[in-house]
Design a protein around this motif. Sequence first.
Motif, PDB file in Angstrom:
ATOM      1  N   ASP A   1       0.833  -1.210   0.000  1.00  0.00           N
ATOM      2  CA  ASP A   1       0.000   0.000   0.000  1.00  0.00           C
ATOM      3  C   ASP A   1       0.863   1.254   0.000  1.00  0.00           C
ATOM      4  O   ASP A   1       0.569   2.234  -0.710  1.00  0.00           O
ATOM      5  CB  ASP A   1      -0.930   0.011   1.216  1.00  0.00           C
ATOM      6  CG  ASP A   1      -2.067  -0.994   1.086  1.00  0.00           C
ATOM      7  OD1 ASP A   1      -2.275  -1.513  -0.024  1.00  0.00           O
ATOM      8  OD2 ASP A   1      -2.737  -1.251   2.103  1.00  0.00           O
ATOM      9  N   ALA A   2       1.949   1.231   0.781  1.00  0.00           N
ATOM     10  CA  ALA A   2       2.833   2.405   0.861  1.00  0.00           C
ATOM     11  C   ALA A   2       3.594   2.621  -0.449  1.00  0.00           C
ATOM     12  O   ALA A   2       3.746   3.759  -0.911  1.00  0.00           O
ATOM     13  CB  ALA A   2       3.805   2.235   2.016  1.00  0.00           C
ATOM     14  N   LEU A   3       4.071   1.542  -1.058  1.00  0.00           N
ATOM     15  CA  LEU A   3       4.800   1.666  -2.322  1.00  0.00           C
ATOM     16  C   LEU A   3       3.883   2.146  -3.434  1.00  0.00           C
ATOM     17  O   LEU A   3       4.299   2.939  -4.297  1.00  0.00           O
ATOM     18  CB  LEU A   3       5.425   0.318  -2.701  1.00  0.00           C
ATOM     19  CG  LEU A   3       6.501  -0.234  -1.758  1.00  0.00           C
ATOM     20  CD1 LEU A   3       7.051  -1.543  -2.294  1.00  0.00           C
ATOM     21  CD2 LEU A   3       7.622   0.779  -1.560  1.00  0.00           C
ATOM     22  N   ARG A   4       2.658   1.691  -3.413  1.00  0.00           N
ATOM     23  CA  ARG A   4       1.694   2.146  -4.421  1.00  0.00           C
ATOM     24  C   ARG A   4       1.382   3.632  -4.227  1.00  0.00           C
ATOM     25  O   ARG A   4       1.312   4.393  -5.190  1.00  0.00           O
ATOM     26  CB  ARG A   4       0.426   1.306  -4.327  1.00  0.00           C
ATOM     27  CG  ARG A   4      -0.615   1.630  -5.390  1.00  0.00           C
ATOM     28  CD  ARG A   4      -1.779   0.675  -5.266  1.00  0.00           C
ATOM     29  NE  ARG A   4      -1.397  -0.675  -5.655  1.00  0.00           N
ATOM     30  CZ  ARG A   4      -1.969  -1.778  -5.195  1.00  0.00           C
ATOM     31  NH1 ARG A   4      -2.934  -1.692  -4.305  1.00  0.00           N
ATOM     32  NH2 ARG A   4      -1.591  -2.964  -5.624  1.00  0.00           N
ATOM     33  N   GLU A   5       1.190   4.029  -2.976  1.00  0.00           N
ATOM     34  CA  GLU A   5       0.922   5.442  -2.693  1.00  0.00           C
ATOM     35  C   GLU A   5       2.091   6.326  -3.104  1.00  0.00           C
ATOM     36  O   GLU A   5       1.908   7.442  -3.588  1.00  0.00           O
ATOM     37  CB  GLU A   5       0.629   5.623  -1.203  1.00  0.00           C
ATOM     38  CG  GLU A   5       0.283   7.051  -0.806  1.00  0.00           C
ATOM     39  CD  GLU A   5      -0.015   7.187   0.675  1.00  0.00           C
ATOM     40  OE1 GLU A   5      -0.154   8.333   1.153  1.00  0.00           O
ATOM     41  OE2 GLU A   5      -0.109   6.160   1.375  1.00  0.00           O
ATOM     42  N   GLY A   6       3.319   5.804  -2.930  1.00  0.00           N
ATOM     43  CA  GLY A   6       4.511   6.556  -3.322  1.00  0.00           C
ATOM     44  C   GLY A   6       4.845   6.431  -4.792  1.00  0.00           C
ATOM     45  O   GLY A   6       5.887   6.924  -5.231  1.00  0.00           O
ATOM     46  N   GLN A   7       3.996   5.754  -5.551  1.00  0.00           N
ATOM     47  CA  GLN A   7       4.163   5.560  -6.990  1.00  0.00           C
ATOM     48  C   GLN A   7       5.478   4.848  -7.331  1.00  0.00           C
ATOM     49  O   GLN A   7       6.091   5.101  -8.370  1.00  0.00           O
ATOM     50  CB  GLN A   7       4.075   6.907  -7.726  1.00  0.00           C
ATOM     51  CG  GLN A   7       2.727   7.585  -7.554  1.00  0.00           C
ATOM     52  CD  GLN A   7       2.613   8.891  -8.323  1.00  0.00           C
ATOM     53  OE1 GLN A   7       3.611   9.500  -8.696  1.00  0.00           O
ATOM     54  NE2 GLN A   7       1.383   9.316  -8.566  1.00  0.00           N
ATOM     55  N   LEU A   8       5.896   3.966  -6.433  1.00  0.00           N
ATOM     56  CA  LEU A   8       7.093   3.168  -6.684  1.00  0.00           C
ATOM     57  C   LEU A   8       6.741   1.833  -7.326  1.00  0.00           C
ATOM     58  O   LEU A   8       7.616   1.170  -7.904  1.00  0.00           O
ATOM     59  CB  LEU A   8       7.851   2.949  -5.384  1.00  0.00           C
ATOM     60  CG  LEU A   8       8.468   4.224  -4.779  1.00  0.00           C
ATOM     61  CD1 LEU A   8       9.013   3.956  -3.387  1.00  0.00           C
ATOM     62  CD2 LEU A   8       9.567   4.760  -5.695  1.00  0.00           C
ATOM     63  N   ILE A   9       5.492   1.436  -7.225  1.00  0.00           N
ATOM     64  CA  ILE A   9       4.962   0.324  -8.004  1.00  0.00           C
ATOM     65  C   ILE A   9       3.672   0.793  -8.645  1.00  0.00           C
ATOM     66  O   ILE A   9       3.047   1.747  -8.169  1.00  0.00           O
ATOM     67  CB  ILE A   9       4.711  -0.937  -7.138  1.00  0.00           C
ATOM     68  CG1 ILE A   9       3.692  -0.653  -6.038  1.00  0.00           C
ATOM     69  CG2 ILE A   9       6.003  -1.479  -6.574  1.00  0.00           C
ATOM     70  CD1 ILE A   9       3.292  -1.893  -5.251  1.00  0.00           C
ATOM     71  N   ALA A  10       3.305   0.148  -9.722  1.00  0.00           N
ATOM     72  CA  ALA A  10       2.140   0.602 -10.468  1.00  0.00           C
ATOM     73  C   ALA A  10       0.841   0.249  -9.738  1.00  0.00           C
ATOM     74  O   ALA A  10       0.800  -0.660  -8.910  1.00  0.00           O
ATOM     75  CB  ALA A  10       2.141  -0.027 -11.856  1.00  0.00           C
ATOM     76  N   ALA A  11      -0.196   0.985 -10.074  1.00  0.00           N
ATOM     77  CA  ALA A  11      -1.519   0.663  -9.549  1.00  0.00           C
ATOM     78  C   ALA A  11      -1.961  -0.672 -10.110  1.00  0.00           C
ATOM     79  O   ALA A  11      -1.511  -1.091 -11.178  1.00  0.00           O
ATOM     80  CB  ALA A  11      -2.507   1.762  -9.945  1.00  0.00           C
ATOM     81  N   PRO A  12      -2.813  -1.406  -9.403  1.00  0.00           N
ATOM     82  CA  PRO A  12      -3.245  -2.722  -9.902  1.00  0.00           C
ATOM     83  C   PRO A  12      -4.026  -2.586 -11.200  1.00  0.00           C
ATOM     84  O   PRO A  12      -4.710  -1.582 -11.431  1.00  0.00           O
ATOM     85  CB  PRO A  12      -4.143  -3.237  -8.762  1.00  0.00           C
ATOM     86  CG  PRO A  12      -4.625  -1.999  -8.066  1.00  0.00           C
ATOM     87  CD  PRO A  12      -3.493  -1.014  -8.160  1.00  0.00           C
ATOM     88  N   PRO A  13      -3.927  -3.596 -12.056  1.00  0.00           N
ATOM     89  CA  PRO A  13      -4.659  -3.548 -13.322  1.00  0.00           C
ATOM     90  C   PRO A  13      -6.164  -3.578 -13.066  1.00  0.00           C
ATOM     91  O   PRO A  13      -6.617  -4.178 -12.084  1.00  0.00           O
ATOM     92  CB  PRO A  13      -4.177  -4.806 -14.054  1.00  0.00           C
ATOM     93  CG  PRO A  13      -3.725  -5.727 -12.964  1.00  0.00           C
ATOM     94  CD  PRO A  13      -3.169  -4.839 -11.892  1.00  0.00           C
ATOM     95  N   PRO A  14      -6.940  -2.968 -13.924  1.00  0.00           N
ATOM     96  CA  PRO A  14      -8.398  -2.999 -13.743  1.00  0.00           C
ATOM     97  C   PRO A  14      -8.937  -4.418 -13.872  1.00  0.00           C
ATOM     98  O   PRO A  14      -8.459  -5.199 -14.677  1.00  0.00           O
ATOM     99  CB  PRO A  14      -8.913  -2.107 -14.874  1.00  0.00           C
ATOM    100  CG  PRO A  14      -7.819  -2.102 -15.885  1.00  0.00           C
ATOM    101  CD  PRO A  14      -6.546  -2.230 -15.120  1.00  0.00           C
TER     102      PRO A  14
END
Length: 215
Positions: free
Chosen positions: A201-214
Amino acid sequence: MKLANTRVIRSLLLAGLALALGACASMRFTSAWRDTSYQGPPLKKIVVIGVSDQVASRRVFEDEFAKALKAAGVDAIPGYSLLPDKPDRSREELQQAVSTVQADGILVTRTLRTERRTDYSPGYVTYGPAFGYNSFWGYYGAMGMGVYAEPGRIYSYDVVTVETNLWPARDGKVLWSALSQTTDPGNTLTVTQELSKLVIDALREGQLIAAPPPK
């Protein structure tokens, strides 16, 4: 009736105490940092490494964390599948393994310390309610039965502090770092599941990993 009411109250209080103690076991961040100068793309393939001299625990951690990353839409590889099963893996071994699978990130987690702490839970006195009696005289005759006392107690528990760092696969400084704590961890699987959710959750918020695919 009065005794039954007292037992119900006691059960509810003990259940509440159990829930409160159980809630303390959840993993939480105590600090977290992100390199704000990093403006690169989100990482797409991460090698997961657990630092431990216990082979079974390390494999469970790396497997479960890689599984959580994959579920979040990030390709991930448990480190043990690439590197020898030994606590100290050389820099050259790691560089070769990461290069072979063309990973662009390395996530490393290690236990920093385990502290044994002691705390005190004060006692309490509970007074039963007046409902359930047909008259004042029934209530008056049973007033002494409506008091329940729980003595204070001393208890000990472990607090485990864990460090997690995310590095770029190429040479460079750490992209993200966090310290987390958990109380009386039950087992490696449970701790990994809680930690992976926090970290992802933190890495996603920091844009270090991509958002999950739809979906």
